[in-house]
Motif scaffolding. Sequence first.
Motif, mmCIF file in Angstrom:
data_model
loop_
_atom_site.group_PDB
_atom_site.id
_atom_site.type_symbol
_atom_site.label_atom_id
_atom_site.label_comp_id
_atom_site.label_asym_id
_atom_site.label_seq_id
_atom_site.Cartn_x
_atom_site.Cartn_y
_atom_site.Cartn_z
ATOM 1 N N ASN B 215 1.057 -1.140 0.083
ATOM 2 C CA ASN B 215 -0.003 -0.003 0.016
ATOM 3 C C ASN B 215 0.933 1.195 -0.016
ATOM 4 N N SER B 216 1.653 1.400 -1.099
ATOM 5 C CA SER B 216 2.712 2.602 -1.167
ATOM 6 C C SER B 216 1.742 3.910 -1.026
ATOM 7 N N THR B 217 2.297 4.942 -0.563
ATOM 8 C CA THR B 217 1.989 6.483 -0.556
ATOM 9 C C THR B 217 2.779 7.001 -1.621
ATOM 10 N N LEU B 218 2.449 8.295 -1.970
ATOM 11 C CA LEU B 218 3.232 8.826 -3.192
ATOM 12 C C LEU B 218 4.684 9.139 -2.940
ATOM 13 N N PRO B 219 5.200 9.521 -1.840
ATOM 14 C CA PRO B 219 6.644 9.454 -1.889
ATOM 15 C C PRO B 219 7.128 8.169 -2.068
ATOM 16 N N VAL B 220 6.680 7.208 -1.571
ATOM 17 C CA VAL B 220 7.237 5.430 -1.895
ATOM 18 C C VAL B 220 7.293 5.453 -3.408
ATOM 19 N N VAL B 221 6.165 5.672 -3.989
ATOM 20 C CA VAL B 221 6.039 5.525 -5.538
ATOM 21 C C VAL B 221 6.916 6.363 -6.256
ATOM 22 N N VAL B 222 7.237 7.598 -5.939
ATOM 23 C CA VAL B 222 8.271 8.303 -6.544
ATOM 24 C C VAL B 222 9.563 7.506 -6.489
ATOM 25 N N LEU B 223 9.887 7.271 -5.300
ATOM 26 C CA LEU B 223 11.084 6.244 -5.181
ATOM 27 C C LEU B 223 11.168 4.983 -6.025
ATOM 28 N N GLU B 224 10.032 4.481 -6.036
ATOM 29 C CA GLU B 224 10.165 3.301 -7.018
ATOM 30 C C GLU B 224 10.463 3.633 -8.373
#
Lengths: 361, 266
Positions: B215-224
């Motif tokens: 369940n990633s949040t926006l900052p996590v998606v950015v890193l991915e």
Amino acid sequence: MSKPLVVFDKVQKHFGDFVAVKELDFEIREGEFLAIMGPSGCGKTTTLRMLAGLEAPTFGEIRLNDRVMNDVAPHERDTPLVWQSLALFPFLTARENVEFGLKMRGVDKAERKERAFKWLDKMGILEFENRHISTLSGGQKQRVALARSLVMEPQILLLDEPLSALDAHLVIRMQAVLTDLQRELGITFVYVTHSQSEAFAMADRVIIMGKGEIGQIGTPKEIYRAPANQFVAEFVGRNNILAGKVKSVDGGTARITTPSGEFTVPTNEVNLVKDHNASFVISADLVHIATEEPDGGNKAYCKLISEEFVGSMVTLFLEDAQGHEFKVQMQERELSKFDLHSGDEIWLSWDTQSAHVLNES
Amino acid sequence: MKQSRTLNVILGLYVVLIFAFVFAPIIFSMIFSFNSQRFPTIPLGEFSTEWYAKVLADPDIWKAARNSLIVSCSTAVIATFLGFCTAYSDFRYNFRFKGPYLALILLPPTIPLIIMALAMLAWLSKIGMSGQLYSIIIAHSVLTAPFAMAVIRLRLNQMDPDLESAAWNLGGSEWQTMRHVIVPFCKPAIFSSLFLTAAVSFDEFAVSWFVSGLNSTLPVVVLEIVQGNIDPQVNAIGTFVFLTSMTLVVLAQLFFASRQIKGMHA
């Protein structure tokens, strides 16, 4: 004599090891204006807070209308208090402040509004009903605070130095407002203050407190003219206190020898015994001055040290040869006849009946 | 006064440099988000919104945005509630071990985020609560509650201590007094705290990355995205995240400021 509304029965209040109130035994009569006066730290505010339920007595009982109040929560009492800080709600308007207590008691909206209007009007601040507290002047806030308490239509109103933050001219005006209100409503006012002028100007009876104890209870006049003990005599101020030994007792009067001379005093109800210590006071305004030595009577020869003007009244501070301080209070226009300068020496005298013997304790 | 003018110019320059240092990367990211070229190089290509269009078309990013929104809103409410309760207990009561109690409450921000994140992951997985959206909410609430507490405690400091007694004296029970006096008095601070904690939660990365699972949040998606390749989508998302956080912080400051001004009048 009206029946007691509140009874303090051997009430004590301790904060840890500190004894704020030693033992209070007194009654508050229905419909009276009672002032509790004393220096700061004497326990007067604690006494008031106990009556409001904000502090619980450590020992003893407080009864209101014969009901023991010790364990009654503050919000279940009907003892509204006017705070020294006023403690108005800053996020509410003047009218919302006045309605607050009624709202807490579940009074419906229409009646709340009506009663708030009535009291705002009575206090002469109806035009400010929708103003926020921060935009009101000191005097207006004072009136909101009074209306907020009085709208509850209590039997008893508690006031904790409510005028201490006001300018001198406003204090006089608010004193008149308070006494008129009290007479008109006929409810009991308990007024805590350190100011003698406020207490004496308004109260029917005054309690003088010192160090957690009652020094004297009486009408302002009794306390002023006949202080019960040295503490009261000193606190009430402008008194000359002389201490010495009883030389002789003769019916209604006694001779007392002090370092400043020998004086005749009325014994009143005090039991004076030959050769025992005794002290007496003479109010400063009952002392006369003269340039020539008076014939007989009570007199002292003094040097003028300083003068203090308060409006039309002057207080002279003098010292006799032994260094004992005397105070004389008189009208400025009386004094001007003498043309005195500090360092001048004059005679003081007073009628025997002006002296009042203190109860030694 | 010539000397002080020189000094003023130097100080002014200094402030400009500080702001440039802080905001230049963000501004460049914003500029490149509208650049048609794939690689962030100068000279710039044409003005283009294609990266925004790509972002909006990506269901994963929508999901992450939704997650971020849910997490930050929930965190704001929970952290503010916790912060209010602790601030009030500190204001109102004296009790044994109050010092350690307050120290424990204020501790989380002093712990390095990576340690905090690891500890959270270890603990939550141990009790079987990791990898869920609520895991992030729990972790973020712990992290941001001290901020809420500080903001609300400051407000309570400005309250006349007689105010509460006055309400009881007028017939208000403890709960009525809480509702009609304490909460209204703290309202500006409560709003300020809601925006502040939401902002902190919205762009927090480390803890989210550790405990979020799928369940990633926006900052996590950015890193991915960045890990995989160079994609200007990141600039577009970054711009959006930055603007959201800034708006929240500015709102928090506005409530804070209005409170100070009112405090001065009172």
